[in-house]
Design a protein around this motif. Structure first.
Motif, PDB file in Angstrom:
ATOM      1  N   VAL A   1       0.843  -1.199   0.000  1.00  0.00           N
ATOM      2  CA  VAL A   1       0.000   0.000   0.000  1.00  0.00           C
ATOM      3  C   VAL A   1       0.874   1.243   0.000  1.00  0.00           C
ATOM      4  O   VAL A   1       0.631   2.197  -0.739  1.00  0.00           O
ATOM      5  N   LYS A   2       1.933   1.232   0.781  1.00  0.00           N
ATOM      6  CA  LYS A   2       2.835   2.381   0.843  1.00  0.00           C
ATOM      7  C   LYS A   2       3.729   2.452  -0.393  1.00  0.00           C
ATOM      8  O   LYS A   2       3.999   3.531  -0.918  1.00  0.00           O
ATOM      9  N   HIS A   3       4.180   1.293  -0.876  1.00  0.00           N
ATOM     10  CA  HIS A   3       5.115   1.256  -1.994  1.00  0.00           C
ATOM     11  C   HIS A   3       4.476   1.741  -3.298  1.00  0.00           C
ATOM     12  O   HIS A   3       5.104   2.466  -4.072  1.00  0.00           O
ATOM     13  N   PHE A   4       3.246   1.343  -3.555  1.00  0.00           N
ATOM     14  CA  PHE A   4       2.587   1.720  -4.805  1.00  0.00           C
ATOM     15  C   PHE A   4       1.750   2.985  -4.674  1.00  0.00           C
ATOM     16  O   PHE A   4       1.013   3.338  -5.585  1.00  0.00           O
ATOM     17  N   ASN A   5       1.865   3.675  -3.558  1.00  0.00           N
ATOM     18  CA  ASN A   5       1.170   4.937  -3.367  1.00  0.00           C
ATOM     19  C   ASN A   5       1.920   6.024  -4.124  1.00  0.00           C
ATOM     20  O   ASN A   5       3.130   6.166  -3.980  1.00  0.00           O
ATOM     21  N   THR A   6       1.232   6.813  -4.928  1.00  0.00           N
ATOM     22  CA  THR A   6       1.901   7.809  -5.765  1.00  0.00           C
ATOM     23  C   THR A   6       1.551   9.237  -5.403  1.00  0.00           C
ATOM     24  O   THR A   6       1.836  10.139  -6.178  1.00  0.00           O
ATOM     25  N   GLN A   7       0.975   9.472  -4.225  1.00  0.00           N
ATOM     26  CA  GLN A   7       0.520  10.830  -3.936  1.00  0.00           C
ATOM     27  C   GLN A   7       1.662  11.802  -3.623  1.00  0.00           C
ATOM     28  O   GLN A   7       1.506  12.994  -3.765  1.00  0.00           O
ATOM     29  N   HIS A   8       2.834  11.312  -3.210  1.00  0.00           N
ATOM     30  CA  HIS A   8       3.963  12.196  -2.949  1.00  0.00           C
ATOM     31  C   HIS A   8       5.205  11.746  -3.696  1.00  0.00           C
ATOM     32  O   HIS A   8       6.317  11.916  -3.212  1.00  0.00           O
ATOM     33  N   ARG A   9       5.038  11.158  -4.852  1.00  0.00           N
ATOM     34  CA  ARG A   9       6.168  10.531  -5.543  1.00  0.00           C
ATOM     35  C   ARG A   9       7.306  11.510  -5.793  1.00  0.00           C
ATOM     36  O   ARG A   9       8.448  11.249  -5.468  1.00  0.00           O
ATOM     37  N   PHE A  10       7.011  12.681  -6.354  1.00  0.00           N
ATOM     38  CA  PHE A  10       8.074  13.610  -6.726  1.00  0.00           C
ATOM     39  C   PHE A  10       8.479  14.516  -5.582  1.00  0.00           C
ATOM     40  O   PHE A  10       9.523  15.159  -5.640  1.00  0.00           O
ATOM     41  N   ALA A  11       7.685  14.570  -4.520  1.00  0.00           N
ATOM     42  CA  ALA A  11       8.048  15.397  -3.372  1.00  0.00           C
ATOM     43  C   ALA A  11       8.991  14.664  -2.428  1.00  0.00           C
ATOM     44  O   ALA A  11       9.764  15.300  -1.717  1.00  0.00           O
ATOM     45  N   THR A  12       8.929  13.360  -2.379  1.00  0.00           N
ATOM     46  CA  THR A  12       9.730  12.607  -1.407  1.00  0.00           C
ATOM     47  C   THR A  12      10.884  11.845  -2.036  1.00  0.00           C
ATOM     48  O   THR A  12      11.837  11.527  -1.345  1.00  0.00           O
ATOM     49  N   VAL A  13      10.814  11.528  -3.311  1.00  0.00           N
ATOM     50  CA  VAL A  13      11.885  10.780  -3.974  1.00  0.00           C
ATOM     51  C   VAL A  13      12.778  11.776  -4.695  1.00  0.00           C
ATOM     52  O   VAL A  13      12.310  12.582  -5.490  1.00  0.00           O
ATOM     53  N   THR A  14      14.084  11.712  -4.418  1.00  0.00           N
ATOM     54  CA  THR A  14      15.010  12.631  -5.069  1.00  0.00           C
ATOM     55  C   THR A  14      15.219  12.218  -6.535  1.00  0.00           C
ATOM     56  O   THR A  14      14.843  11.116  -6.942  1.00  0.00           O
ATOM     57  N   PHE A  15      15.825  13.118  -7.296  1.00  0.00           N
ATOM     58  CA  PHE A  15      16.073  12.823  -8.708  1.00  0.00           C
ATOM     59  C   PHE A  15      17.019  11.639  -8.854  1.00  0.00           C
ATOM     60  O   PHE A  15      16.836  10.791  -9.736  1.00  0.00           O
ATOM     61  N   ALA A  16      18.025  11.549  -7.976  1.00  0.00           N
ATOM     62  CA  ALA A  16      18.974  10.433  -8.048  1.00  0.00           C
ATOM     63  C   ALA A  16      18.278   9.095  -7.758  1.00  0.00           C
ATOM     64  O   ALA A  16      18.547   8.091  -8.427  1.00  0.00           O
ATOM     65  N   GLU A  17      17.378   9.073  -6.779  1.00  0.00           N
ATOM     66  CA  GLU A  17      16.637   7.843  -6.481  1.00  0.00           C
ATOM     67  C   GLU A  17      15.706   7.477  -7.631  1.00  0.00           C
ATOM     68  O   GLU A  17      15.536   6.306  -7.955  1.00  0.00           O
ATOM     69  N   TYR A  18      15.105   8.489  -8.245  1.00  0.00           N
ATOM     70  CA  TYR A  18      14.217   8.242  -9.381  1.00  0.00           C
ATOM     71  C   TYR A  18      15.004   7.647 -10.549  1.00  0.00           C
ATOM     72  O   TYR A  18      14.564   6.685 -11.183  1.00  0.00           O
ATOM     73  N   VAL A  19      16.194   8.189 -10.823  1.00  0.00           N
ATOM     74  CA  VAL A  19      17.040   7.663 -11.909  1.00  0.00           C
ATOM     75  C   VAL A  19      17.502   6.250 -11.577  1.00  0.00           C
ATOM     76  O   VAL A  19      17.534   5.369 -12.443  1.00  0.00           O
ATOM     77  N   LYS A  20      17.859   6.005 -10.295  1.00  0.00           N
ATOM     78  CA  LYS A  20      18.302   4.669  -9.883  1.00  0.00           C
ATOM     79  C   LYS A  20      17.193   3.639 -10.127  1.00  0.00           C
ATOM     80  O   LYS A  20      17.441   2.560 -10.670  1.00  0.00           O
ATOM     81  N   CYS A  21      15.968   3.979  -9.756  1.00  0.00           N
ATOM     82  CA  CYS A  21      14.848   3.052  -9.981  1.00  0.00           C
ATOM     83  C   CYS A  21      14.591   2.850 -11.469  1.00  0.00           C
ATOM     84  O   CYS A  21      14.256   1.747 -11.909  1.00  0.00           O
ATOM     85  N   PHE A  22      14.758   3.914 -12.271  1.00  0.00           N
ATOM     86  CA  PHE A  22      14.566   3.797 -13.710  1.00  0.00           C
ATOM     87  C   PHE A  22      15.620   2.884 -14.326  1.00  0.00           C
ATOM     88  O   PHE A  22      15.312   2.041 -15.179  1.00  0.00           O
TER      89      PHE A  22
END
Length: 152
Positions: A84-105
């Protein structure tokens, strides 16, 4: 009937994290600090040359526990993420940094690396040959000899 509908609507809402974040918890961050790696007990050791097998020994190549996927063992008994927490997208860009986003990509692209190389290597070879042909001077047999050997 109204109570049944009220309960049916209230249960999923109680399971979701609060919109806007809880005062004590803050905004919902969907991933942990070691995502996508999980515990070594669950998935085995992570990293270069830390797997179940080694190429350093021919007599004893098995050095760790064999990987047992969840569908063989019989389900995920110790889950490491809250879905429930992992697939929640309400704060995706506010809480995940750009580096973490690139790492996941990049981690999502890992299974496709062979396909990317299958496309990239022939394209780079063709581009290299065209670049080489454009920079090369013409051969003597295709030009007039006097024009070829003439000083510029």
């Amino acid at each position: 009937m109204a109570g049944l509908l009220r309960r049916a609507v209230a249960r999923p809402l109680a399971a979701l994290p609060k919109r806007g974040g809880d005062v004590t918890q803050g905004p919902v961050k969907p991933i942990g600090p070691n995502f996508p790696l999980t515990s070594e007990k669950t998935m085995g050791p992570h990293g270069w040359m830390r797997g179940s097998y080694t190429i350093m020994s021919l007599k004893n190549p098995i050095v760790g526990p064999l990987y047992r996927p969840p569908w063989v063992v019989g389900g995920i008994h110790n889950p490491t993420i809250d879905p429930v927490k992992h697939f929640n997208t309400q704060h995706r860009f506010a809480t995940v940094t750009f580096a973490e986003y690139v790492k996941c990509f990049i981690y999502a692209l890992l299974p496709a690396r062979t396909q990317l190389f299958m496309v990239g290597v022939p394209v780079m070879c063709v581009l290299f040959v065209t670049w080489l042909e454009q920079r090369r001077e013409p051969m003597e047999i295709f030009m007039d000899r006097e024009e070829y050997w003439k000083d510029p």
